[in-house]
Design an enzyme around this catalytic site. Structure first.
Site, mmCIF file in Angstrom:
data_model
loop_
_atom_site.group_PDB
_atom_site.id
_atom_site.type_symbol
_atom_site.label_atom_id
_atom_site.label_comp_id
_atom_site.label_asym_id
_atom_site.label_seq_id
_atom_site.Cartn_x
_atom_site.Cartn_y
_atom_site.Cartn_z
ATOM 1 N NE ARG A 166 -23.374 -25.642 -45.402
ATOM 2 C CZ ARG A 166 -24.129 -25.418 -44.348
ATOM 3 N NH1 ARG A 166 -25.094 -26.239 -44.035
ATOM 4 N NH2 ARG A 166 -23.957 -24.342 -43.600
ATOM 5 C CG ASP A 225 -16.099 -28.336 -36.710
ATOM 6 O OD1 ASP A 225 -16.273 -27.905 -37.865
ATOM 7 O OD2 ASP A 225 -16.902 -28.103 -35.770
ATOM 8 C CG ASP A 254 -13.507 -14.350 -51.204
ATOM 9 O OD1 ASP A 254 -13.320 -13.504 -52.106
ATOM 10 O OD2 ASP A 254 -14.609 -14.887 -50.994
ATOM 11 C CD GLU A 265 -15.585 -8.633 -46.593
ATOM 12 O OE1 GLU A 265 -16.660 -8.623 -47.228
ATOM 13 O OE2 GLU A 265 -15.097 -9.661 -46.112
ATOM 14 C CG HIS A 284 -17.307 -11.599 -49.206
ATOM 15 N ND1 HIS A 284 -17.544 -11.202 -47.917
ATOM 16 C CD2 HIS A 284 -17.852 -12.844 -49.310
ATOM 17 C CE1 HIS A 284 -18.212 -12.146 -47.272
ATOM 18 N NE2 HIS A 284 -18.414 -13.165 -48.111
ATOM 19 N N GLY A 323 -16.475 -15.557 -53.023
ATOM 20 C CA GLY A 323 -16.614 -17.009 -52.877
ATOM 21 C C GLY A 323 -17.863 -17.585 -53.541
ATOM 22 C CB ALA A 324 -21.349 -17.172 -52.926
HETATM 23 P P1 NAD Z 1 -20.935 -24.815 -41.940
HETATM 24 O O1 NAD Z 1 -21.878 -24.341 -40.894
HETATM 25 O O2 NAD Z 1 -21.317 -25.986 -42.773
HETATM 26 O O3 NAD Z 1 -19.514 -25.146 -41.279
HETATM 27 C C1 NAD Z 1 -18.919 -24.333 -40.309
HETATM 28 C C2 NAD Z 1 -18.181 -25.233 -39.340
HETATM 29 O O4 NAD Z 1 -17.425 -24.420 -38.447
HETATM 30 C C3 NAD Z 1 -19.102 -26.118 -38.488
HETATM 31 O O5 NAD Z 1 -18.748 -27.475 -38.601
HETATM 32 C C4 NAD Z 1 -18.881 -25.577 -37.063
HETATM 33 O O6 NAD Z 1 -18.982 -26.597 -36.070
HETATM 34 C C5 NAD Z 1 -17.478 -25.043 -37.175
HETATM 35 N N1 NAD Z 1 -17.132 -24.047 -36.172
HETATM 36 C C6 NAD Z 1 -17.875 -23.003 -35.733
HETATM 37 N N2 NAD Z 1 -17.181 -22.301 -34.820
HETATM 38 C C7 NAD Z 1 -15.982 -22.917 -34.683
HETATM 39 C C8 NAD Z 1 -14.836 -22.679 -33.891
HETATM 40 N N3 NAD Z 1 -14.784 -21.642 -33.041
HETATM 41 N N4 NAD Z 1 -13.799 -23.511 -34.009
HETATM 42 C C9 NAD Z 1 -13.842 -24.564 -34.876
HETATM 43 N N5 NAD Z 1 -14.892 -24.849 -35.644
HETATM 44 C C10 NAD Z 1 -15.951 -24.028 -35.546
HETATM 45 O O7 NAD Z 1 -20.626 -23.532 -42.857
HETATM 46 P P2 NAD Z 1 -20.044 -23.523 -44.345
HETATM 47 O O8 NAD Z 1 -21.168 -23.503 -45.310
HETATM 48 O O9 NAD Z 1 -18.995 -24.542 -44.466
HETATM 49 O O10 NAD Z 1 -19.383 -22.060 -44.354
HETATM 50 C C11 NAD Z 1 -18.153 -21.836 -43.686
HETATM 51 C C12 NAD Z 1 -17.793 -20.360 -43.643
HETATM 52 O O11 NAD Z 1 -17.673 -19.855 -44.982
HETATM 53 C C13 NAD Z 1 -18.817 -19.460 -42.954
HETATM 54 O O12 NAD Z 1 -18.124 -18.492 -42.178
HETATM 55 C C14 NAD Z 1 -19.512 -18.760 -44.097
HETATM 56 O O13 NAD Z 1 -20.030 -17.516 -43.707
HETATM 57 C C15 NAD Z 1 -18.351 -18.614 -45.065
HETATM 58 N N6 NAD Z 1 -18.761 -18.435 -46.475
HETATM 59 C C16 NAD Z 1 -18.073 -17.517 -47.205
HETATM 60 C C17 NAD Z 1 -18.409 -17.328 -48.541
HETATM 61 C C18 NAD Z 1 -17.629 -16.348 -49.376
HETATM 62 O O14 NAD Z 1 -18.207 -15.757 -50.270
HETATM 63 N N7 NAD Z 1 -16.343 -16.189 -49.150
HETATM 64 C C19 NAD Z 1 -19.462 -18.053 -49.123
HETATM 65 C C20 NAD Z 1 -20.123 -18.995 -48.350
HETATM 66 C C21 NAD Z 1 -19.755 -19.181 -47.018
#
Ligand code: NAD
Length: 311
Positions: A150, A170, A255, A260, A281, A283-284
Protein backbone atom coordinates in the site's frame (compact mmCIF):
# COMPACT_ATOMS: atom_id res chain seq x y z
CA UNK A 1 -21.69 -6.95 29.09
CA UNK A 2 -18.67 -6.48 26.85
CA UNK A 3 -15.73 -4.48 28.22
CA UNK A 4 -12.99 -2.87 26.14
CA UNK A 5 -9.59 -1.72 27.35
CA UNK A 6 -7.65 0.85 25.32
CA UNK A 7 -3.98 1.03 26.33
CA UNK A 8 -2.49 3.53 23.85
CA UNK A 9 -3.61 7.01 22.72
CA UNK A 10 -6.29 6.68 20.02
CA UNK A 11 -8.79 8.96 18.30
CA UNK A 12 -11.75 9.71 20.60
CA UNK A 13 -14.03 8.29 17.90
CA UNK A 14 -13.08 4.77 19.05
CA UNK A 15 -14.07 5.46 22.66
CA UNK A 16 -17.32 7.18 21.67
CA UNK A 17 -18.47 4.68 19.06
CA UNK A 18 -17.70 1.59 21.15
CA UNK A 19 -19.62 3.18 24.04
CA UNK A 20 -22.56 3.98 21.74
CA UNK A 21 -22.71 0.30 20.88
CA UNK A 22 -23.16 -0.62 24.54
CA UNK A 23 -19.55 -1.54 25.25
CA UNK A 24 -18.00 -0.36 28.52
CA UNK A 25 -14.74 1.35 27.59
CA UNK A 26 -11.76 1.94 29.87
CA UNK A 27 -9.37 4.37 28.22
CA UNK A 28 -5.94 4.00 29.84
CA UNK A 29 -3.32 5.27 27.40
CA UNK A 30 0.15 4.89 28.87
CA UNK A 31 -0.87 2.09 31.27
CA UNK A 32 2.19 0.21 32.54
CA UNK A 33 2.83 -3.47 32.09
CA UNK A 34 2.10 -4.51 35.68
CA UNK A 35 -1.29 -2.81 35.66
CA UNK A 36 -2.08 -4.29 32.24
CA UNK A 37 -1.19 -7.78 33.48
CA UNK A 38 -3.40 -7.40 36.55
CA UNK A 39 -6.55 -6.03 34.84
CA UNK A 40 -6.54 -7.63 31.37
CA UNK A 41 -8.53 -10.61 32.67
CA UNK A 42 -11.64 -8.40 32.88
CA UNK A 43 -11.85 -7.47 29.19
CA UNK A 44 -13.25 -8.97 26.00
CA UNK A 45 -11.66 -6.32 23.72
CA UNK A 46 -8.15 -4.88 23.83
CA UNK A 47 -7.28 -1.87 21.63
CA UNK A 48 -3.59 -0.99 21.20
CA UNK A 49 -1.23 0.92 18.95
CA UNK A 50 2.46 -0.02 18.73
CA UNK A 51 3.54 0.79 22.30
CA UNK A 52 1.67 -2.00 24.05
CA UNK A 53 3.37 -5.35 23.55
CA UNK A 54 0.73 -8.06 23.44
CA UNK A 55 2.94 -11.01 24.29
CA UNK A 56 2.13 -14.63 25.11
CA UNK A 57 2.10 -13.69 28.84
CA UNK A 58 -0.46 -10.93 28.28
CA UNK A 59 -2.61 -13.28 26.21
CA UNK A 60 -2.37 -16.02 28.86
CA UNK A 61 -3.55 -13.55 31.50
CA UNK A 62 -6.47 -12.41 29.32
CA UNK A 63 -8.96 -15.17 30.02
CA UNK A 64 -12.04 -13.35 28.60
CA UNK A 65 -10.33 -11.72 25.62
CA UNK A 66 -12.02 -12.18 22.22
CA UNK A 67 -10.55 -9.35 20.14
CA UNK A 68 -7.20 -7.60 19.93
CA UNK A 69 -7.57 -4.50 17.76
CA UNK A 70 -4.47 -2.65 16.53
CA UNK A 71 -5.19 0.98 15.65
CA UNK A 72 -2.77 1.02 12.71
CA UNK A 73 -0.94 -1.36 10.41
CA UNK A 74 1.98 -3.31 11.90
CA UNK A 75 1.11 -6.34 13.99
CA UNK A 76 4.70 -6.98 15.05
CA UNK A 77 3.93 -5.94 18.66
CA UNK A 78 1.28 -8.67 18.91
CA UNK A 79 1.86 -12.43 19.10
CA UNK A 80 -0.76 -12.94 16.40
CA UNK A 81 -0.23 -16.66 15.94
CA UNK A 82 -0.57 -17.38 19.66
CA UNK A 83 -3.63 -15.13 19.98
CA UNK A 84 -5.36 -16.86 17.06
CA UNK A 85 -4.46 -20.29 18.47
CA UNK A 86 -6.45 -19.25 21.55
CA UNK A 87 -9.45 -18.22 19.43
CA UNK A 88 -8.78 -14.49 19.79
CA UNK A 89 -9.46 -12.41 16.68
CA UNK A 90 -6.72 -9.94 15.73
CA UNK A 91 -7.91 -6.88 13.79
CA UNK A 92 -6.07 -3.90 12.32
CA UNK A 93 -6.71 -0.94 10.03
CA UNK A 94 -3.89 -1.18 7.51
CA UNK A 95 -5.30 1.17 4.88
CA UNK A 96 -5.90 4.11 7.24
CA UNK A 97 -2.44 5.65 7.29
CA UNK A 98 -1.18 5.00 3.75
CA UNK A 99 -1.52 8.58 2.49
CA UNK A 100 -0.05 10.11 5.67
CA UNK A 101 3.04 7.89 5.56
CA UNK A 102 3.50 8.45 1.82
CA UNK A 103 3.33 12.23 2.25
CA UNK A 104 5.87 12.05 5.07
CA UNK A 105 8.22 10.07 2.81
CA UNK A 106 8.09 12.74 0.12
CA UNK A 107 8.75 15.44 2.72
CA UNK A 108 11.66 13.48 4.20
CA UNK A 109 13.16 12.93 0.75
CA UNK A 110 13.21 16.67 0.06
CA UNK A 111 14.42 17.42 3.60
CA UNK A 112 17.25 14.86 3.32
CA UNK A 113 18.30 15.95 -0.19
CA UNK A 114 18.50 19.61 0.91
CA UNK A 115 19.74 18.97 4.50
CA UNK A 116 16.81 21.05 5.76
CA UNK A 117 17.14 20.00 9.42
CA UNK A 118 20.88 20.69 9.53
CA UNK A 119 20.53 24.13 7.92
CA UNK A 120 17.70 24.98 10.30
CA UNK A 121 19.84 23.99 13.29
CA UNK A 122 22.75 26.12 12.04
CA UNK A 123 20.56 29.18 11.51
CA UNK A 124 19.05 28.75 14.97
CA UNK A 125 22.60 28.54 16.35
CA UNK A 126 23.39 31.97 14.89
CA UNK A 127 25.03 30.88 11.60
CA UNK A 128 23.90 31.75 8.08
CA UNK A 129 25.25 28.83 6.05
CA UNK A 130 24.07 29.95 2.62
CA UNK A 131 26.24 28.34 -0.04
CA UNK A 132 27.79 25.87 2.41
CA UNK A 133 25.75 22.84 1.33
CA UNK A 134 24.59 22.14 -2.18
CA UNK A 135 21.63 19.78 -2.30
CA UNK A 136 20.05 17.71 -5.06
CA UNK A 137 16.66 17.73 -6.76
CA UNK A 138 14.34 14.76 -6.72
CA UNK A 139 13.38 15.38 -10.35
CA UNK A 140 14.97 12.87 -12.72
CA UNK A 141 16.52 10.78 -9.92
CA UNK A 142 15.98 7.04 -9.53
CA UNK A 143 13.87 6.10 -6.52
CA UNK A 144 14.07 2.50 -5.33
CA UNK A 145 10.99 1.35 -3.41
CA UNK A 146 11.68 -1.74 -1.29
CA UNK A 147 8.32 -3.34 -0.46
CA UNK A 148 5.63 -2.47 -2.99
CA UNK A 149 2.49 -2.73 -0.86
CA UNK A 150 0.00 0.00 0.00
CA UNK A 151 2.51 2.63 1.12
CA UNK A 152 5.22 1.70 -1.38
CA UNK A 153 2.75 2.07 -4.26
CA UNK A 154 1.41 5.41 -3.03
CA UNK A 155 4.96 6.76 -2.59
CA UNK A 156 5.71 5.60 -6.13
CA UNK A 157 2.70 7.50 -7.51
CA UNK A 158 3.64 10.71 -5.69
CA UNK A 159 7.30 10.40 -6.68
CA UNK A 160 6.34 9.88 -10.34
CA UNK A 161 4.34 13.11 -10.17
CA UNK A 162 7.50 14.92 -9.02
CA UNK A 163 9.39 13.51 -12.02
CA UNK A 164 11.36 10.70 -10.39
CA UNK A 165 12.06 7.43 -12.17
CA UNK A 166 10.70 4.75 -9.88
CA UNK A 167 11.75 1.12 -9.54
CA UNK A 168 10.35 -1.31 -7.01
CA UNK A 169 11.15 -4.66 -5.47
CA UNK A 170 8.85 -6.95 -3.48
CA UNK A 171 8.97 -10.63 -2.47
CA UNK A 172 5.59 -10.98 -4.16
CA UNK A 173 5.52 -10.62 -7.96
CA UNK A 174 3.77 -7.27 -8.41
CA UNK A 175 5.00 -6.66 -11.95
CA UNK A 176 1.53 -5.92 -13.35
CA UNK A 177 0.72 -3.44 -10.60
CA UNK A 178 4.10 -1.77 -11.16
CA UNK A 179 3.59 -1.46 -14.91
CA UNK A 180 0.20 0.21 -14.37
CA UNK A 181 1.87 2.82 -12.17
CA UNK A 182 4.76 3.41 -14.57
CA UNK A 183 7.21 1.69 -12.23
CA UNK A 184 9.97 -0.80 -13.16
CA UNK A 185 9.69 -3.99 -11.13
CA UNK A 186 13.28 -5.15 -10.53
CA UNK A 187 15.41 -7.59 -8.51
CA UNK A 188 16.53 -6.52 -5.06
CA UNK A 189 20.18 -6.31 -6.07
CA UNK A 190 19.46 -4.20 -9.16
CA UNK A 191 17.42 -1.80 -7.05
CA UNK A 192 20.14 -1.55 -4.41
CA UNK A 193 22.86 -0.94 -7.01
CA UNK A 194 21.09 1.59 -9.19
CA UNK A 195 18.92 3.83 -6.98
CA UNK A 196 19.73 7.42 -5.99
CA UNK A 197 17.12 7.31 -3.24
CA UNK A 198 16.00 4.14 -1.46
CA UNK A 199 12.77 4.12 0.56
CA UNK A 200 11.76 1.07 2.59
CA UNK A 201 8.18 -0.14 2.96
CA UNK A 202 8.32 -3.83 3.80
CA UNK A 203 6.46 -5.52 6.62
CA UNK A 204 8.77 -6.66 9.39
CA UNK A 205 9.19 -10.43 9.12
CA UNK A 206 12.22 -12.53 10.11
CA UNK A 207 13.45 -12.41 6.49
CA UNK A 208 13.16 -8.62 6.39
CA UNK A 209 15.22 -8.11 9.55
CA UNK A 210 18.51 -6.37 8.60
CA UNK A 211 17.74 -6.87 4.90
CA UNK A 212 19.68 -3.63 4.41
CA UNK A 213 23.09 -4.34 5.94
CA UNK A 214 26.79 -3.94 5.24
CA UNK A 215 26.69 -5.95 2.00
CA UNK A 216 23.82 -3.85 0.63
CA UNK A 217 25.43 -0.54 1.62
CA UNK A 218 28.62 -1.59 -0.20
CA UNK A 219 26.62 -2.23 -3.38
CA UNK A 220 24.84 1.14 -3.29
CA UNK A 221 25.68 4.17 -5.42
CA UNK A 222 27.94 6.71 -3.76
CA UNK A 223 25.85 9.53 -2.32
CA UNK A 224 22.66 7.48 -1.98
CA UNK A 225 19.88 8.85 0.25
CA UNK A 226 18.02 6.39 2.50
CA UNK A 227 14.51 6.83 3.88
CA UNK A 228 12.97 4.36 6.31
CA UNK A 229 9.41 4.68 7.57
CA UNK A 230 8.71 0.93 7.84
CA UNK A 231 10.35 -0.65 10.89
CA UNK A 232 13.76 0.12 12.36
CA UNK A 233 14.86 -3.53 12.41
CA UNK A 234 14.84 -3.69 8.60
CA UNK A 235 18.12 -1.74 8.54
CA UNK A 236 21.27 -2.82 10.36
CA UNK A 237 21.81 0.44 12.27
CA UNK A 238 25.54 -0.16 12.87
CA UNK A 239 26.11 -0.75 9.16
CA UNK A 240 24.10 2.38 8.32
CA UNK A 241 26.22 4.50 10.66
CA UNK A 242 29.40 3.13 9.07
CA UNK A 243 28.09 3.83 5.55
CA UNK A 244 27.30 7.41 6.57
CA UNK A 245 30.68 7.96 8.18
CA UNK A 246 32.42 6.44 5.12
CA UNK A 247 30.58 8.94 2.90
CA UNK A 248 28.80 6.16 0.95
CA UNK A 249 25.41 7.38 2.17
CA UNK A 250 24.87 11.14 1.73
CA UNK A 251 21.83 11.57 3.97
CA UNK A 252 19.29 9.54 5.89
CA UNK A 253 15.76 10.15 7.11
CA UNK A 254 14.26 7.75 9.60
CA UNK A 255 10.80 7.67 11.15
CA UNK A 256 11.55 4.34 12.83
CA UNK A 257 14.51 2.96 14.80
CA UNK A 258 15.60 -0.44 16.06
CA UNK A 259 14.98 0.89 19.58
CA UNK A 260 12.41 3.66 20.02
CA UNK A 261 13.66 5.85 21.63
CA UNK A 262 17.29 5.12 20.64
CA UNK A 263 19.21 3.19 23.28
CA UNK A 264 22.45 1.69 22.00
CA UNK A 265 25.49 4.01 21.67
CA UNK A 266 25.63 3.60 17.86
CA UNK A 267 21.94 4.54 17.62
CA UNK A 268 22.49 7.68 19.66
CA UNK A 269 25.49 8.55 17.45
CA UNK A 270 23.36 7.95 14.36
CA UNK A 271 20.45 10.17 15.40
CA UNK A 272 22.88 12.96 16.33
CA UNK A 273 24.66 12.76 12.98
CA UNK A 274 24.29 16.07 11.06
CA UNK A 275 23.15 14.27 7.90
CA UNK A 276 20.46 12.27 9.63
CA UNK A 277 16.88 13.40 10.13
CA UNK A 278 14.84 11.50 12.70
CA UNK A 279 11.15 11.78 13.42
CA UNK A 280 9.66 9.86 16.36
CA UNK A 281 7.50 7.31 14.48
CA UNK A 282 5.00 9.91 13.28
CA UNK A 283 4.06 8.33 9.95
CA UNK A 284 0.44 7.88 10.97
CA UNK A 285 0.27 10.89 13.31
CA UNK A 286 -2.15 13.03 11.38
CA UNK A 287 -5.71 13.86 12.28
CA UNK A 288 -6.91 12.35 9.01
CA UNK A 289 -5.06 9.05 9.44
CA UNK A 290 -6.10 8.62 13.06
CA UNK A 291 -9.76 9.27 12.23
CA UNK A 292 -9.67 6.92 9.23
CA UNK A 293 -8.01 4.21 11.32
CA UNK A 294 -10.57 4.70 14.09
CA UNK A 295 -13.52 4.39 11.70
CA UNK A 296 -12.16 1.27 10.02
CA UNK A 297 -11.29 -0.39 13.32
CA UNK A 298 -14.58 0.34 15.09
CA UNK A 299 -16.40 -1.05 12.09
CA UNK A 300 -14.43 -4.28 12.24
CA UNK A 301 -14.75 -4.65 16.04
CA UNK A 302 -18.52 -4.14 16.00
CA UNK A 303 -18.97 -6.49 13.05
CA UNK A 304 -16.97 -9.20 14.81
CA UNK A 305 -18.79 -8.82 18.14
CA UNK A 306 -22.21 -8.89 16.38
CA UNK A 307 -21.36 -11.89 14.23
CA UNK A 308 -20.32 -13.76 17.36
CA UNK A 309 -23.43 -12.68 19.30
CA UNK A 310 -21.38 -10.83 21.89
CA UNK A 311 -23.36 -7.61 21.47
P1 NAD B 1 1.68 -3.73 3.01
O1 NAD B 1 1.44 -5.04 3.67
O2 NAD B 1 0.62 -3.16 2.15
O3 NAD B 1 3.02 -3.80 2.14
C1 NAD B 1 4.19 -4.42 2.59
C2 NAD B 1 4.86 -5.06 1.39
O4 NAD B 1 6.13 -5.55 1.79
C3 NAD B 1 4.07 -6.24 0.79
O5 NAD B 1 3.84 -6.05 -0.58
C4 NAD B 1 5.00 -7.44 1.07
O6 NAD B 1 4.92 -8.44 0.05
C5 NAD B 1 6.34 -6.77 1.09
N1 NAD B 1 7.38 -7.52 1.79
C6 NAD B 1 7.29 -8.17 2.97
N2 NAD B 1 8.48 -8.71 3.29
C7 NAD B 1 9.33 -8.39 2.28
C8 NAD B 1 10.69 -8.66 2.02
N3 NAD B 1 11.43 -9.38 2.87
N4 NAD B 1 11.23 -8.18 0.89
C9 NAD B 1 10.48 -7.45 0.02
N5 NAD B 1 9.20 -7.16 0.20
C10 NAD B 1 8.63 -7.63 1.33
O7 NAD B 1 2.06 -2.71 4.20
P2 NAD B 1 2.00 -1.12 4.17
O8 NAD B 1 0.68 -0.67 4.68
O9 NAD B 1 2.48 -0.64 2.86
O10 NAD B 1 3.09 -0.79 5.30
C11 NAD B 1 4.47 -0.92 5.01
C12 NAD B 1 5.33 -0.76 6.25
O11 NAD B 1 5.11 0.54 6.82
C13 NAD B 1 5.04 -1.75 7.37
O12 NAD B 1 6.28 -2.16 7.95
C14 NAD B 1 4.27 -0.94 8.39
O13 NAD B 1 4.43 -1.45 9.69
C15 NAD B 1 4.95 0.41 8.22
N6 NAD B 1 4.13 1.55 8.68
C16 NAD B 1 4.77 2.53 9.38
C17 NAD B 1 4.05 3.63 9.81
C18 NAD B 1 4.76 4.74 10.54
O14 NAD B 1 4.14 5.36 11.39
N7 NAD B 1 5.99 5.04 10.22
C19 NAD B 1 2.67 3.73 9.57
C20 NAD B 1 2.06 2.72 8.84
C21 NAD B 1 2.81 1.63 8.39
Amino acid sequence: MVRALITDPVDEYIVNELSKNGITVDYKPGINRDELMSIIKDYEVLVVRSRTKVTREVIDAASRLRVIARAGVGLDNIDVEYARSKGIEVLNAPEGSTQSVAELVIGLMVAAARLVALQDRLVKGGEWPKGKYVGTELFGKVLGVVGFGRIGQRVAELARAIGMKVQAYDIVDLRDKATKLGVDFVDFEILIRSSDFITIHVTLTPSARHMIGEREFQMMKDGVIIINTSRGEVIDTKALLKALNDGKVAAVALDVLENEPPKEPWEVELVRHPRVIVTPHIGAETREAQRRIAEILVDKIIKYLRTNNLI
